[in-house]
Design a protein around this motif. Structure first.
Motif, PDB file in Angstrom:
ATOM      1  N   UNK A   1     -40.279-166.510  -1.717  1.00 15.66           N
ATOM      2  CA  UNK A   1     -40.817-166.859  -0.401  1.00 15.66           C
ATOM      3  C   UNK A   1     -41.505-168.216  -0.482  1.00 15.66           C
ATOM      4  N   UNK A   2     -41.256-169.065   0.532  1.00  9.68           N
ATOM      5  CA  UNK A   2     -41.867-170.391   0.582  1.00  9.68           C
ATOM      6  C   UNK A   2     -43.084-170.359   1.505  1.00  9.68           C
ATOM      7  N   UNK A   3     -44.077-171.211   1.214  1.00  5.35           N
ATOM      8  CA  UNK A   3     -45.319-171.201   1.968  1.00  5.35           C
ATOM      9  C   UNK A   3     -45.425-172.476   2.807  1.00  5.35           C
ATOM     10  N   UNK A   4     -45.582-172.330   4.126  1.00  2.00           N
ATOM     11  CA  UNK A   4     -45.690-173.439   5.077  1.00  2.00           C
ATOM     12  C   UNK A   4     -47.133-173.538   5.567  1.00  2.00           C
ATOM     13  N   UNK A   5     -47.735-174.728   5.477  1.00  2.00           N
ATOM     14  CA  UNK A   5     -49.100-174.974   5.965  1.00  2.00           C
ATOM     15  C   UNK A   5     -49.021-175.923   7.160  1.00  2.00           C
ATOM     16  N   UNK A   6     -49.538-175.465   8.320  1.00  3.03           N
ATOM     17  CA  UNK A   6     -49.555-176.277   9.539  1.00  3.03           C
ATOM     18  C   UNK A   6     -50.962-176.875   9.692  1.00  3.03           C
ATOM     19  N   UNK A   7     -51.045-178.204   9.865  1.00  3.88           N
ATOM     20  CA  UNK A   7     -52.344-178.900   9.946  1.00  3.88           C
ATOM     21  C   UNK A   7     -52.384-179.747  11.208  1.00  3.88           C
ATOM     22  N   UNK A   8     -53.336-179.461  12.072  1.00  2.00           N
ATOM     23  CA  UNK A   8     -53.525-180.263  13.295  1.00  2.00           C
ATOM     24  C   UNK A   8     -54.932-179.989  13.819  1.00  2.00           C
ATOM     25  N   UNK A   9     -55.622-181.042  14.267  1.00  2.00           N
ATOM     26  CA  UNK A   9     -56.980-180.839  14.774  1.00  2.00           C
ATOM     27  C   UNK A   9     -56.984-180.297  16.202  1.00  2.00           C
ATOM     28  N   UNK A  10     -55.812-180.213  16.859  1.00  2.00           N
ATOM     29  CA  UNK A  10     -55.720-179.621  18.194  1.00  2.00           C
ATOM     30  C   UNK A  10     -55.370-178.145  18.035  1.00  2.00           C
ATOM     31  N   UNK A  11     -56.314-177.284  18.386  1.00  2.00           N
ATOM     32  CA  UNK A  11     -56.179-175.845  18.130  1.00  2.00           C
ATOM     33  C   UNK A  11     -54.961-175.253  18.832  1.00  2.00           C
ATOM     34  N   UNK A  12     -54.711-175.619  20.072  1.00  2.00           N
ATOM     35  CA  UNK A  12     -53.605-175.033  20.832  1.00  2.00           C
ATOM     36  C   UNK A  12     -52.268-175.341  20.152  1.00  2.00           C
ATOM     37  N   UNK A  13     -52.106-176.579  19.699  1.00  2.00           N
ATOM     38  CA  UNK A  13     -50.861-176.957  19.026  1.00  2.00           C
ATOM     39  C   UNK A  13     -50.709-176.208  17.713  1.00  2.00           C
ATOM     40  N   UNK A  14     -51.788-176.151  16.939  1.00  2.00           N
ATOM     41  CA  UNK A  14     -51.738-175.450  15.646  1.00  2.00           C
ATOM     42  C   UNK A  14     -51.369-173.987  15.829  1.00  2.00           C
ATOM     43  N   UNK A  27     -38.532-163.571   6.287  1.00  2.00           N
ATOM     44  CA  UNK A  27     -38.298-163.118   4.913  1.00  2.00           C
ATOM     45  C   UNK A  27     -38.494-164.224   3.886  1.00  2.00           C
ATOM     46  N   UNK A  28     -38.556-165.483   4.332  1.00  2.00           N
ATOM     47  CA  UNK A  28     -38.686-166.556   3.343  1.00  2.00           C
ATOM     48  C   UNK A  28     -39.816-167.545   3.669  1.00  2.00           C
ATOM     49  N   UNK A  29     -40.523-167.376   4.802  1.00  2.00           N
ATOM     50  CA  UNK A  29     -41.621-168.283   5.144  1.00  2.00           C
ATOM     51  C   UNK A  29     -42.924-167.511   5.315  1.00  2.00           C
ATOM     52  N   UNK A  30     -43.931-167.864   4.506  1.00  2.00           N
ATOM     53  CA  UNK A  30     -45.301-167.374   4.691  1.00  2.00           C
ATOM     54  C   UNK A  30     -46.076-168.521   5.330  1.00  2.00           C
TER      55      UNK A  30
END
Length: 542
Positions: A1-14, A27-30
């Motif tokens: 499983x691959x790990x994706x980190x989403x970073x944005x200072x705008x809460x709604x977009x994040x 099945x492959x993205x955490x």
């Protein structure tokens, strides 16, 4: 499983991106999220991150500065810049970085999903065995393989009594082209492979060689190392850092844990094999290598048994929080357990028995403690079998007292359960089937803490699991992804709360783990086809 980190200072977009990706390739993205660069770096210290999807313009540290630190920490990480600005200077700087892409927010969700899908496929391809083999083949061919490996095997067994003084060790290392330093301590890693189908001798040798090449190629950037197959066919690495210490705030052990996870993924993708690694938590001097190696072998024996890839860490020291988790004396607990069995209190008997059995395979248990617990428990069961005259029902009861006959501690614990079940069946014909203690506890925790952080990394920290292993283990036991299970509970709880007309939608959102009412509304409608308000109105119609 691959790990994706989403970073944005705008809460709604994040939040919107988080919810979208949480349902994209589950099945492959955490999927993880952070609302600032500093929070993103905190995630990097806690867990391996494979893909970072980040805004470029953020207050404080911007996305470009964040990316420089991310790539310095995990050089295999891929970065996708997402910005609302079509700024040539930013785009130009982004394209100068390795493993980086650049997207405009105006391009829409479909484009973002497609690009991340392409990045996932690129990672899969990068893990393919042939690319790693090509990188290390030239070096491997130059080694006098047979003599070098025989020297290393003897070093594992006999230490400096075989190798001699520090000067002698360095002379041997130089002679066999081993770049390690005799004047510096080493870390020891032991890897054991499990196969879906039993391979031939030639196939096994090829898989072992390929797995060693993959591991060595991935560790090459930060470490000096050498690998060898021991007399049991397991892979052993002796490792030293290239520098005195890695980047500030990191450690070689943390780096190795994340790297070994990546090696496991690569071996599964390229070779179709599962690998379990045991990693020494501290370095050792050359004279202590045999002792460290033997501890890792015992750790493998205690933990392996289900064929699932994981990284085991050996704490050959008193842990900082061990005083908070002092075990009650074993003999007292077994005496209480015996009383429950004798009086027919089956549930209480199993509670004590399972607590003792789970300690045997707990991540933090020492080998010495495990041996003491096992033999005390086994001796009690053996004595009870004899006392109750159940020799015919349990003809192989003598196995209880021969721990070395089992392939691993998990198998030994399984036999303890079989013996305990026989005793309980004799005592009561209405025995309840034993539920899995870890899964039961995890499900209960999620149910009671829906308003809190229930990310895979957080749950793995609470239950002392590797995140990837916890995800596979939960689906294996429950037949459903952990994220899907959490979503179902949140929807069920939200529906219950929405029946209370006095609660505002934002209050309901907070109680099911959503800080933003907007994000909660989108999540609720995605799952039910109705907004929270529409659901309330449907209750009035009924």
């Amino acid at each position: 499983m691959y790990r994706l980190l989403i970073v944005d200072d705008e809460e709604i977009i994040t939040d919107a991106l988080y919810e979208t990706f949480a349902r994209y390739m589950p099945d492959c993205l955490d999927v993880c999220r952070a609302y600032s660069a500093s929070e993103a770096l905190a995630w990097m210290e806690r867990s391996r991150i494979d893909i970072v999807l980040t805004d470029i313009r953020m207050p404080g540290m911007n996305g470009l500065e964040l990316t420089e630190q991310v790539l310095a920490y995990w050089s295999h990480c891929r970065v996708v810049f997402l910005t609302g600005y079509s700024d040539f200077n930013y785009a130009y700087q982004a394209f100068q970085m390795q493993n980086v892409r650049y997207l405009l927010k105006t391009e829409g969700y479909d484009k973002i999903l497609a690009v991340v899908g392409e990045v996932v496929e690129e990672i899969r391809q990068s893990q393919h065995m042939h690319k790693l083999l090509e990188k290390t083949y030239e070096v491997t061919c130059q080694l006098a393989v047979l003599q070098q490996e025989e020297y290393l095997r003897n070093l594992l067994q006999n230490g400096t009594s075989y190798a001699g003084s520090e000067i002698d060790i360095q002379n041997h290392l130089d002679q066999w082209g081993i770049g390690l330093r005799a004047s510096s301590p080493v870390y020891v890693v032991l890897g054991r492979m499990t196969y879906r189908e039993k391979p031939s001798h030639a196939e096994r040798a090829q898989l072992q060689t390929s797995a060693r090449m993959i591991g060595s190629a991935v560790m090459e950037e930060q470490t000096i190392h050498i690998s060898v197959l021991d007399h049991y066919g397991d892979m052993v690495w002796l490792i030293q850092p290239k520098q005195t210490e890695l980047e500030p705030g990191s450690s070689l052990v943390r780096y190795l844990e994340g790297t070994l996870e990546w090696v496991q993924e690569a071996c599964m993708t390229s070779l179709g094999i599962s690998v379990v690694f045991a990693l020494a938590g501290n370095s050792c001097h050359w004279s202590e290598i045999p002792r460290q190696y033997e501890r890792l072998r015992q750790l493998h024996w205690m933990k392996i048994g289900d064929g699932i890839s994981m990284v085991l860490r050996d704490y050959d020291e008193v842990l900082p929080n061990q005083g908070q988790r002092e075990f009650t004396r074993i003999s007292n607990r077994i005496e209480v357990m015996s009383g429950y069995l004798e009086t027919g209190k089956i549930q209480q008997f199993y509670e004590v028995f399972e607590a003792l059995a789970n300690e045997l395979i707990h991540e933090d248990v020492t080998m010495e403690r495990a041996m003491e617990t096992y033999y005390n428990l086994a001796l009690h069961l053996y004595s009870t079998i004899n006392r109750w005259g159940l020799h015919q029902d349990i003809p192989d009861q003598r196995r209880l007292l021969h721990l070395h006959e089992y392939t691993c501690m998990k198998d030994a614990v399984q036999f303890l359960y079989q013996a305990a079940d026989q005793l309980v069946r004799f005592k009561s014909s209405n025995e309840q089937e034993r539920a899995n203690a870890v899964i039961h506890s995890l499900c209960a925790y999620v149910t009671e803490h829906l308003e809190e952080d229930l990310s895979l990394v957080r749950l793995a920290e609470l239950y002392h699991f590797n995140p990837s292993y916890l995800s596979r283990f939960f689906k294996q036991e429950m037949g459903i992804n952990l994220s899907e299970f959490i979503d179902e509970l949140r929807i069920r709880r939200a529906k219950e709360l929405l029946r209370n007309a006095d609660l505002m939608v934002r209050e309901v959102a907070l109680q099911v783990g959503y800080e933003s009412a907007h994000s909660f509304t989108r999540f609720f409608k995605k799952a039910t086809g109705m907004t929270p308000q529409e659901f309330r109105e449907s209750l009035l119609v009924r």
